[in-house]
Design a protein around this motif. Structure first.
Motif, PDB file in Angstrom:
ATOM      1  N   ALA A   1     -19.457  -0.932  45.538  1.00 59.77           N
ATOM      2  CA  ALA A   1     -19.572   0.216  46.438  1.00 59.77           C
ATOM      3  C   ALA A   1     -21.020   0.532  46.785  1.00 59.77           C
ATOM      4  N   GLU A   2     -21.959  -0.272  46.245  1.00 55.34           N
ATOM      5  CA  GLU A   2     -23.393  -0.086  46.459  1.00 55.34           C
ATOM      6  C   GLU A   2     -23.830   1.321  46.075  1.00 55.34           C
ATOM      7  N   LEU A   3     -23.483   1.690  44.845  1.00 52.07           N
ATOM      8  CA  LEU A   3     -23.822   3.014  44.322  1.00 52.07           C
ATOM      9  C   LEU A   3     -24.896   2.874  43.252  1.00 52.07           C
ATOM     10  N   PRO A   4     -26.053   3.510  43.434  1.00 49.63           N
ATOM     11  CA  PRO A   4     -27.141   3.397  42.464  1.00 49.63           C
ATOM     12  C   PRO A   4     -26.886   4.249  41.229  1.00 49.63           C
ATOM     13  N   CYS A   5     -27.267   3.717  40.082  1.00 54.69           N
ATOM     14  CA  CYS A   5     -27.203   4.463  38.825  1.00 54.69           C
ATOM     15  C   CYS A   5     -28.070   3.728  37.815  1.00 54.69           C
ATOM     16  N   VAL A   6     -28.345   4.375  36.692  1.00 58.12           N
ATOM     17  CA  VAL A   6     -29.093   3.752  35.609  1.00 58.12           C
ATOM     18  C   VAL A   6     -28.229   3.766  34.357  1.00 58.12           C
ATOM     19  N   ILE A   7     -28.153   2.612  33.703  1.00 58.36           N
ATOM     20  CA  ILE A   7     -27.391   2.470  32.465  1.00 58.36           C
ATOM     21  C   ILE A   7     -28.323   1.887  31.414  1.00 58.36           C
ATOM     22  N   VAL A   8     -28.420   2.546  30.283  1.00 53.16           N
ATOM     23  CA  VAL A   8     -29.282   2.087  29.200  1.00 53.16           C
ATOM     24  C   VAL A   8     -28.410   1.433  28.136  1.00 53.16           C
ATOM     25  N   ASP A   9     -28.774   0.216  27.780  1.00 57.24           N
ATOM     26  CA  ASP A   9     -28.058  -0.535  26.746  1.00 57.24           C
ATOM     27  C   ASP A   9     -29.024  -0.767  25.582  1.00 57.24           C
ATOM     28  N   VAL A  10     -28.779  -0.086  24.473  1.00 58.72           N
ATOM     29  CA  VAL A  10     -29.576  -0.292  23.260  1.00 58.72           C
ATOM     30  C   VAL A  10     -28.771  -1.243  22.382  1.00 58.72           C
ATOM     31  N   MET A  11     -29.200  -2.497  22.358  1.00 61.83           N
ATOM     32  CA  MET A  11     -28.351  -3.574  21.841  1.00 61.83           C
ATOM     33  C   MET A  11     -28.232  -3.579  20.327  1.00 61.83           C
ATOM     34  N   ARG A  12     -27.034  -3.912  19.879  1.00 54.23           N
ATOM     35  CA  ARG A  12     -26.751  -4.139  18.469  1.00 54.23           C
ATOM     36  C   ARG A  12     -26.075  -5.501  18.322  1.00 54.23           C
ATOM     37  N   ALA A  13     -25.803  -5.879  17.099  1.00 54.62           N
ATOM     38  CA  ALA A  13     -25.235  -7.204  16.845  1.00 54.62           C
ATOM     39  C   ALA A  13     -23.766  -7.265  17.267  1.00 54.62           C
ATOM     40  N   GLY A  14     -23.305  -8.419  17.585  1.00 60.01           N
ATOM     41  CA  GLY A  14     -21.922  -8.705  17.920  1.00 60.01           C
ATOM     42  C   GLY A  14     -21.581 -10.094  17.403  1.00 60.01           C
ATOM     43  N   PRO A  15     -20.503 -10.714  17.919  1.00 54.61           N
ATOM     44  CA  PRO A  15     -19.546 -10.194  18.899  1.00 54.61           C
ATOM     45  C   PRO A  15     -18.564  -9.206  18.274  1.00 54.61           C
ATOM     46  N   GLY A  16     -17.700  -8.660  19.132  1.00 50.41           N
ATOM     47  CA  GLY A  16     -16.824  -7.592  18.654  1.00 50.41           C
ATOM     48  C   GLY A  16     -17.670  -6.398  18.242  1.00 50.41           C
ATOM     49  N   LEU A  17     -17.254  -5.720  17.188  1.00 50.43           N
ATOM     50  CA  LEU A  17     -18.055  -4.603  16.696  1.00 50.43           C
ATOM     51  C   LEU A  17     -19.344  -5.083  16.051  1.00 50.43           C
ATOM     52  N   GLY A  18     -19.357  -6.335  15.545  1.00 50.98           N
ATOM     53  CA  GLY A  18     -20.565  -6.846  14.910  1.00 50.98           C
ATOM     54  C   GLY A  18     -21.017  -5.916  13.803  1.00 50.98           C
ATOM     55  N   ASN A  19     -22.263  -5.499  13.870  1.00 53.61           N
ATOM     56  CA  ASN A  19     -22.725  -4.435  12.990  1.00 53.61           C
ATOM     57  C   ASN A  19     -23.649  -3.530  13.775  1.00 53.61           C
ATOM     58  N   ILE A  20     -24.274  -2.566  13.132  1.00 55.50           N
ATOM     59  CA  ILE A  20     -25.104  -1.608  13.860  1.00 55.50           C
ATOM     60  C   ILE A  20     -26.569  -2.007  13.839  1.00 55.50           C
ATOM     61  N   ALA A  21     -26.870  -3.186  13.338  1.00 51.01           N
ATOM     62  CA  ALA A  21     -28.259  -3.639  13.281  1.00 51.01           C
ATOM     63  C   ALA A  21     -28.712  -4.118  14.660  1.00 51.01           C
ATOM     64  N   PRO A  22     -30.010  -3.971  14.958  1.00 51.30           N
ATOM     65  CA  PRO A  22     -30.520  -4.388  16.273  1.00 51.30           C
ATOM     66  C   PRO A  22     -30.410  -5.889  16.492  1.00 51.30           C
TER      67      PRO A  22
END
Length: 351
Positions: A94-115
């Motif tokens: 739809a050509e709609l501007p927005c900003v999304i912040v992704d602070v990455m953690r381990a995966g795949p799936g839930l992985g863990n909460i470590a960077p």
């Protein structure tokens, strides 16, 4: 004004300085402080904060606010971003501007909460369906968490497209000095924004579109703006590349480790250089080719099993040997560890 600030909080301060007044999201480690800071700060400037019932709801709230012309954002981490992918595809379509912040953690799936740096493929290659791109910026400091968030809003509006600030959990969680200046907010005109009139209803993507020629024309227009972005927006940083014999490539927290590694290697007599991509899309391929023109080897270091390394290999197209070294699970390689890898691999190359 200088202050000690966490990277995740710097995102919110940068967004507010950029004129963002709408945040819809759901907390998730290691990005939760973004939602917490937004809940505190957005109402203070007359903005809106809503904790949605899920990430799916949040990204569709972003869709609605952007369609109405607002500067709007959300933030999450890997599992949450997986749930947002369809909404991001709709925003791009739809050509709609927005900003999304992704602070990455381990995966795949839930992985863990470590960077980790496990979301490169999802954000840079576009994890949702259809032909689209995300503009992707990779900060390596608390200051850049704020600065790149402001830049992301400008790029999102310039290209009418989602822009992603892609940070590993270390950069989101660390605290460093942050310099902020109040700037005049000049928001662009958005004549396409939905105002309830017949003329402004047609820009919204419907659930299914049955006119193939019109859809092709629309996607060709999107393709043209992505080509413009590829020419105008690549950003990168170089260190000691003029006389380098080995080029280290990394982004985010890894680039900071590599900067120290370059200094350590040069003390050992190894002419090392650093290439740090700032835009992961559009990728600074031409600049990388130039930086690697005279080196004997390129070594890509990531907190993953190897994702960005594919774009490095595509850019260099076999002109220079490209090798990879990665750590996963929340482990960050030390300077000594990378230095040992470089010396071992350069020794093999010279033998």
């Amino acid at each position: 004004m200088r202050q000690l600030c966490k990277g995740n909080v710097a995102v919110v301060k940068g967004a507010i300085l950029a004129g963002c007044r709408a945040y819809y999201g759901y907390p998730i480690t290691p990005a939760s402080e973004i939602a917490e800071a937004a809940a505190l700060c957005f109402p203070q400037v007359g903005g809106t904060f809503i904790q949605a019932e899920s990430e799916v709801s949040a990204i569709n709230m972003v869709y609605g606010a952007s369609a109405a012309g607002a500067r709007v954002m959300s933030a999450s981490s890997g599992p949450g971003l997986s749930l947002m992918q369809e909404g991001m595809s709709y925003l791009a379509g739809a050509e709609l501007p927005c900003v999304i912040v992704d602070v990455m953690r381990a995966g795949p799936g839930l992985g863990n909460i470590a960077p980790e740096q496990s979301d490169y493929f999802a954000m840079v290659k576009g994890g949702g369906h259809g032909n689209y791109r995300n503009i992707v910026l990779a900060p390596a400091s608390v200051q850049e968490m704020a600065d790149f968030t402001m830049l992301a809003f400008d790029l999102a509006d310039r290209y009418r497209n989602p822009a992603v600030v892609l940070a590993d959990g270390f950069v989101g969680q660390m605290m460093e000095p942050l310099d902020l200046e109040v700037r005049e907010i000049v928001l662009p005109e958005k004549p396409w924004a939905v105002k309830g009139t017949h003329e402004t209803r047609s820009n919204l993507a419907t659930s299914i579109y049955l006119e193939p020629d019109e859809l092709e024309d629309h996607q060709r227009r999107m393709e043209a703006k992505y080509l413009r972005a590829q020419q105008a927006e690549p950003r990168y940083e170089l260190c000691h590349t003029d006389n380098a014999e080995v080029l280290l490539v990394g982004y985010g927290i890894v680039s900071r480790v590599l900067l120290s590694t370059v200094a350590a290697l040069r003390k050992e007599g190894v002419k090392a250089g650093l290439f740090r991509p700032i835009t992961l899309w559009p990728y600074p391929s031409k600049a990388l080719v130039e930086a690697a023109r005279k080196v004997e080897k390129v070594i890509v270091v990531e907190l993953s099993n190897g994702q960005m390394v594919e774009d490095v290999r595509l850019a260099l197209d076999g002109k220079v040997p490209v090798e990879f070294y990665g750590r996963v699970g929340g482990n960050v390689p030390t300077v000594a560890e990378i230095q040992e890898q470089v010396l071992e691999r350069m020794g093999a190359a010279l033998a």
